[in-house]
Write a protein that holds these residues in place. Sequence first.
Motif, PDB file in Angstrom:
ATOM      1  N   SER A  79       0.854  -1.190   0.000  1.00 55.37           N
ATOM      2  CA  SER A  79       0.000   0.000   0.000  1.00 55.37           C
ATOM      3  C   SER A  79       0.890   1.241   0.000  1.00 55.37           C
ATOM      4  O   SER A  79       2.113   1.133   0.170  1.00 55.37           O
ATOM      5  CB  SER A  79      -0.873   0.008   1.255  1.00 55.37           C
ATOM      6  N   ASP A  80       0.293   2.396  -0.134  1.00 54.39           N
ATOM      7  CA  ASP A  80       1.041   3.652  -0.131  1.00 54.39           C
ATOM      8  C   ASP A  80       1.791   3.828   1.192  1.00 54.39           C
ATOM      9  O   ASP A  80       2.976   4.165   1.206  1.00 54.39           O
ATOM     10  CB  ASP A  80       0.056   4.811  -0.358  1.00 54.39           C
ATOM     11  N   ILE A  81       1.103   3.551   2.310  1.00 57.94           N
ATOM     12  CA  ILE A  81       1.709   3.671   3.647  1.00 57.94           C
ATOM     13  C   ILE A  81       2.846   2.651   3.805  1.00 57.94           C
ATOM     14  O   ILE A  81       3.917   2.967   4.316  1.00 57.94           O
ATOM     15  CB  ILE A  81       0.642   3.502   4.764  1.00 57.94           C
ATOM     16  N   GLY A  82       2.616   1.423   3.314  1.00 58.14           N
ATOM     17  CA  GLY A  82       3.636   0.364   3.370  1.00 58.14           C
ATOM     18  C   GLY A  82       4.907   0.773   2.646  1.00 58.14           C
ATOM     19  O   GLY A  82       6.014   0.578   3.150  1.00 58.14           O
ATOM     20  N   CYS A  83       4.738   1.365   1.454  1.00 63.43           N
ATOM     21  CA  CYS A  83       5.880   1.845   0.659  1.00 63.43           C
ATOM     22  C   CYS A  83       6.651   2.931   1.404  1.00 63.43           C
ATOM     23  O   CYS A  83       7.876   2.878   1.507  1.00 63.43           O
ATOM     24  CB  CYS A  83       5.409   2.395  -0.674  1.00 63.43           C
ATOM     25  N   LYS A  84       5.921   3.912   1.900  1.00 65.80           N
ATOM     26  CA  LYS A  84       6.539   5.036   2.606  1.00 65.80           C
ATOM     27  C   LYS A  84       7.310   4.546   3.835  1.00 65.80           C
ATOM     28  O   LYS A  84       8.434   4.972   4.094  1.00 65.80           O
ATOM     29  CB  LYS A  84       5.472   6.059   3.023  1.00 65.80           C
ATOM     30  N   LEU A  85       6.697   3.617   4.583  1.00 66.79           N
ATOM     31  CA  LEU A  85       7.311   3.092   5.807  1.00 66.79           C
ATOM     32  C   LEU A  85       8.580   2.293   5.497  1.00 66.79           C
ATOM     33  O   LEU A  85       9.629   2.514   6.120  1.00 66.79           O
ATOM     34  CB  LEU A  85       6.294   2.208   6.555  1.00 66.79           C
ATOM     35  N   LEU A  86       8.498   1.364   4.519  1.00 67.74           N
ATOM     36  CA  LEU A  86       9.651   0.522   4.178  1.00 67.74           C
ATOM     37  C   LEU A  86      10.828   1.333   3.651  1.00 67.74           C
ATOM     38  O   LEU A  86      11.962   1.112   4.048  1.00 67.74           O
ATOM     39  CB  LEU A  86       9.266  -0.543   3.146  1.00 67.74           C
TER      40      LEU A  86
END
Length: 314
Positions: A79-86
Amino acid sequence: GTGRMAASELTTGIIFLSQTVVGALGNSSLLLHYLILYFTGVRHTDLILQHLIVANLLTLLCRGIPQTVAAFSVKYFLSDIGCKLLFTLHRVGRGVSICSTCLLSIFQAIKISSGNSRWAELKVKASKYIDSFVYLSWILCLLVNAVFPMYVSGKRSSTNFTSLKDFGYCSGVRHDTTRDSLFAALLSFPDAVCVGLMLWSSSSMVLILHRHKQRMQRVHKTCSSRSSSESRATKNILLLVSTFVSFYSFSCLFQISLAVVYHPNRFLVSTAAVVAGCFPVFSPFLLMSRDTNASRLCLTWIRNGKTPDIMRNM
């Protein structure tokens, strides 16, 4: 055609998988080694190394796992949040890895420096504040990379940006050139300072070792085990720092290429990721190689009922 592309994707996937598995196993076993030592009285270099290993694991897993999954033809599964976090965690891990290697280098240079009063005072202060510096490096890396989520997007469908760069499992967001250049400069500045300090402390250590060797040759065979263990430790840290600087320089070249090329191809993206993962993969094995007993630590520990003090020869 499609067959050749599939074969290349499979090869890339196997490379990422191998790199992630080998690096994770190497760093995890070394972390276990230092955690056992922690309960027998930790030294300052051990503390720095523990944080270096954790940072290496973070760097490897946050980039290696999604790159492996993406290479095996599972696109945009985050997800967008997953990408940003990783991406942010990968950047923080990479930053702490640089800071830890830099701290290790500076601390060892102070430790082996000549025993005049100014250096002796600095040695005491460095030993006292080393914990604070280690934790401060995590805070600084989090703060510096706090703006990073603005430059990463999950789905390619986000067309409200000027341009998106395909990273296989996430997209890089391109803003205007001035903003991107300022952002790149902000991220690169702490790295450049750390590499500069590493090179300075490493050259200081080389000079100190050279003088020490000349002195020992004059005194003949009165070299104590203490000084030889210090010189061995210094050589190990010099090896670690030179390996780091070499891989980091290559990684920087690829990162600059990724930033400059408007639509980077899959080969460039994959090669940049593989090069970025090289130091976290190799460093635990460099650290293990300095002590032939390290791999047998757990066995000896079980046999003796206590942890042997084998790392004092670092």
